[in-house]
Design a protein around this motif. Structure first.
Motif, short mmCIF file in Angstrom:
data_model
loop_
_atom_site.label_atom_id
_atom_site.label_comp_id
_atom_site.label_asym_id
_atom_site.label_seq_id
_atom_site.Cartn_x
_atom_site.Cartn_y
_atom_site.Cartn_z
N TYR A 86 6.25 6.77 -2.01
CA TYR A 86 5.00 6.21 -1.52
C TYR A 86 4.45 5.10 -2.42
O TYR A 86 4.77 5.02 -3.60
CB TYR A 86 3.95 7.33 -1.41
CG TYR A 86 4.28 8.37 -0.38
CD1 TYR A 86 4.17 8.09 0.99
CD2 TYR A 86 4.67 9.65 -0.76
CE1 TYR A 86 4.46 9.05 1.93
CE2 TYR A 86 4.97 10.62 0.19
CZ TYR A 86 4.86 10.32 1.54
OH TYR A 86 5.16 11.27 2.47
N LYS A 87 3.58 4.28 -1.82
CA LYS A 87 2.91 3.21 -2.56
C LYS A 87 1.65 3.77 -3.22
O LYS A 87 0.53 3.53 -2.79
CB LYS A 87 2.58 2.05 -1.63
CG LYS A 87 3.80 1.33 -1.08
CD LYS A 87 3.42 0.15 -0.21
CE LYS A 87 4.65 -0.60 0.28
NZ LYS A 87 4.30 -1.76 1.13
N ILE A 88 1.88 4.52 -4.29
CA ILE A 88 0.80 5.22 -4.96
C ILE A 88 -0.20 4.23 -5.59
O ILE A 88 -1.41 4.41 -5.49
CB ILE A 88 1.34 6.19 -6.02
CG1 ILE A 88 2.28 7.22 -5.40
CG2 ILE A 88 0.20 6.87 -6.75
CD1 ILE A 88 1.63 8.19 -4.47
N PHE A 89 0.30 3.20 -6.25
CA PHE A 89 -0.59 2.24 -6.91
C PHE A 89 -1.48 1.53 -5.90
O PHE A 89 -2.69 1.38 -6.13
CB PHE A 89 0.20 1.22 -7.72
CG PHE A 89 -0.66 0.28 -8.52
CD1 PHE A 89 -1.14 0.66 -9.76
CD2 PHE A 89 -1.00 -0.97 -8.02
CE1 PHE A 89 -1.96 -0.20 -10.50
CE2 PHE A 89 -1.81 -1.83 -8.75
CZ PHE A 89 -2.29 -1.45 -9.99
N THR A 90 -0.91 1.11 -4.80
CA THR A 90 -1.70 0.43 -3.77
C THR A 90 -2.76 1.36 -3.21
O THR A 90 -3.92 0.96 -3.03
CB THR A 90 -0.78 -0.07 -2.64
OG1 THR A 90 0.13 -1.04 -3.16
CG2 THR A 90 -1.59 -0.72 -1.53
N PHE A 91 -2.39 2.60 -2.95
CA PHE A 91 -3.36 3.57 -2.46
C PHE A 91 -4.48 3.78 -3.47
O PHE A 91 -5.67 3.76 -3.13
CB PHE A 91 -2.66 4.90 -2.17
CG PHE A 91 -3.60 6.04 -1.87
CD1 PHE A 91 -4.21 6.13 -0.62
CD2 PHE A 91 -3.87 7.01 -2.82
CE1 PHE A 91 -5.09 7.17 -0.34
CE2 PHE A 91 -4.75 8.04 -2.55
CZ PHE A 91 -5.36 8.13 -1.30
N LEU A 92 -4.12 3.97 -4.74
CA LEU A 92 -5.09 4.26 -5.79
C LEU A 92 -6.10 3.14 -5.97
O LEU A 92 -7.31 3.39 -6.14
CB LEU A 92 -4.35 4.50 -7.11
CG LEU A 92 -5.19 4.62 -8.38
CD1 LEU A 92 -6.05 5.88 -8.33
CD2 LEU A 92 -4.29 4.62 -9.62
N THR A 93 -5.65 1.90 -5.93
CA THR A 93 -6.51 0.78 -6.30
C THR A 93 -7.14 0.06 -5.11
O THR A 93 -8.05 -0.75 -5.30
CB THR A 93 -5.71 -0.25 -7.12
OG1 THR A 93 -4.57 -0.70 -6.36
CG2 THR A 93 -5.23 0.36 -8.43
#
Length: 272
Positions: A92-99
């Protein structure tokens, strides 16, 4: 004071996910009639767990819920899996989701201030790496970042582990970040990101680097601290007795809340 498990559909993930949220009590001296015409907004600390953990770790292993009440902030934890809080090569695109998606969701659903000066990010171990990534890559979004036991040159560390005959299993690292031989100079290289951040002319998040004296990677954190000094990135360096665990993290967070972060004494109140 409340502890909330919230499940929702993520546009970034294209599947359902969950977050864990602590909420302070609404401790302002206004009556019901006033509240009908006002919105109470609290600062938010995004708290990131370590590797092979999940979104309830901070709540189970630290006193974050108590601190949320005492200091008047909302805390938000996601399930970052073993992603190193990156947009995973296989996953998953964890960084994109987080920020991007997460702050919009939190500020739309909870009484969370949308102002940069009220948005903070902290993390333990792998979560500390994520907090640094967010601060260095998205300085316009966070007022402060607190990598706790996580500020170090992870490329050198992973290369060392990879060369060991009986080193740790790095399958999850490769799934998240790709080949370790290609990490240097990437968006997951905390040394590279620090040098990029040093060139940034805009407003930078305040930075607290914390490490226990007997942490297994204390020497690496000390080296990272010295590197930040050499390239001119201002930061506070906190050391105290302890090891690489949430007991140290809990004490470091309390020190930061008491002596360093300086949250507003009262939540913001906006006219509705």
């Amino acid at each position: 004071m409340g502890l909330i498990r919230c499940h929702f559909f993520s546009e970034v993930f294209q599947t359902h996910t969950d977050i864990t949220v602590t909420m302070p009590e609404a401790a302002i001296n206004v009556g019901y009639e006033a509240l009908r015409h006002k919105r109470v907004l609290y600062p938010v600390i995004y708290i990131l767990h370590g590797g092979a953990e999940e979104s309830t770790m901070w709540m189970r292993m630290s006193r974050i819920e108590e601190y949320s009440k005492r200091f008047g902030f909302i805390s938000v934890s996601i399930n970052g899996m073993s992603s190193a809080y990156s947009d995973m090569v296989h996953g998953y695109k964890i960084f994109t989701f987080l920020t991007t998606e997460l702050p919009k969701f939190v500020e739309g659903v909870f009484p969370a201030s949308p102002c940069r000066e009220d948005r903070y990010i902290a993390g333990f171990s792998m979560g500390g790496q994520g907090a640094l990534k967010a601060a260095f890559r998205c300085p316009e979004k966070y007022a402060a970042a607190m990598p706790l036991c996580g500020a170090r040159d992870i490329v050198s560390l992973f290369q060392k582990w990879e060369s060991m005959e009986n080193g740790p299993d790095l399958t999850a690292v490769r799934d998240a970040l790709g080949p370790i031989s290609e990490l240097r100079g990437s968006n997951s290289d905390l040394v590279f990101l620090a040098h990029q951040a040093a060139k940034y002319d805009g407003c930078k998040p305040r930075l607290l680097v914390a490490c226990a004296l007997n942490d297994y990677a204390a020497e690496l954190t000390e080296q990272y601290h010295q590197m930040l000094n050499e390239i001119g990135i201002e930061h506070t360096y906190y050391q105290a007795p302890g090891i690489h665990d949430y007991y140290f993290v809990d004490r470091a967070l309390l020190w930061a809340l008491t002596n360093w972060l300086h949250l507003a004494a009262q939540p913001k109140i906006e006219e509705v």
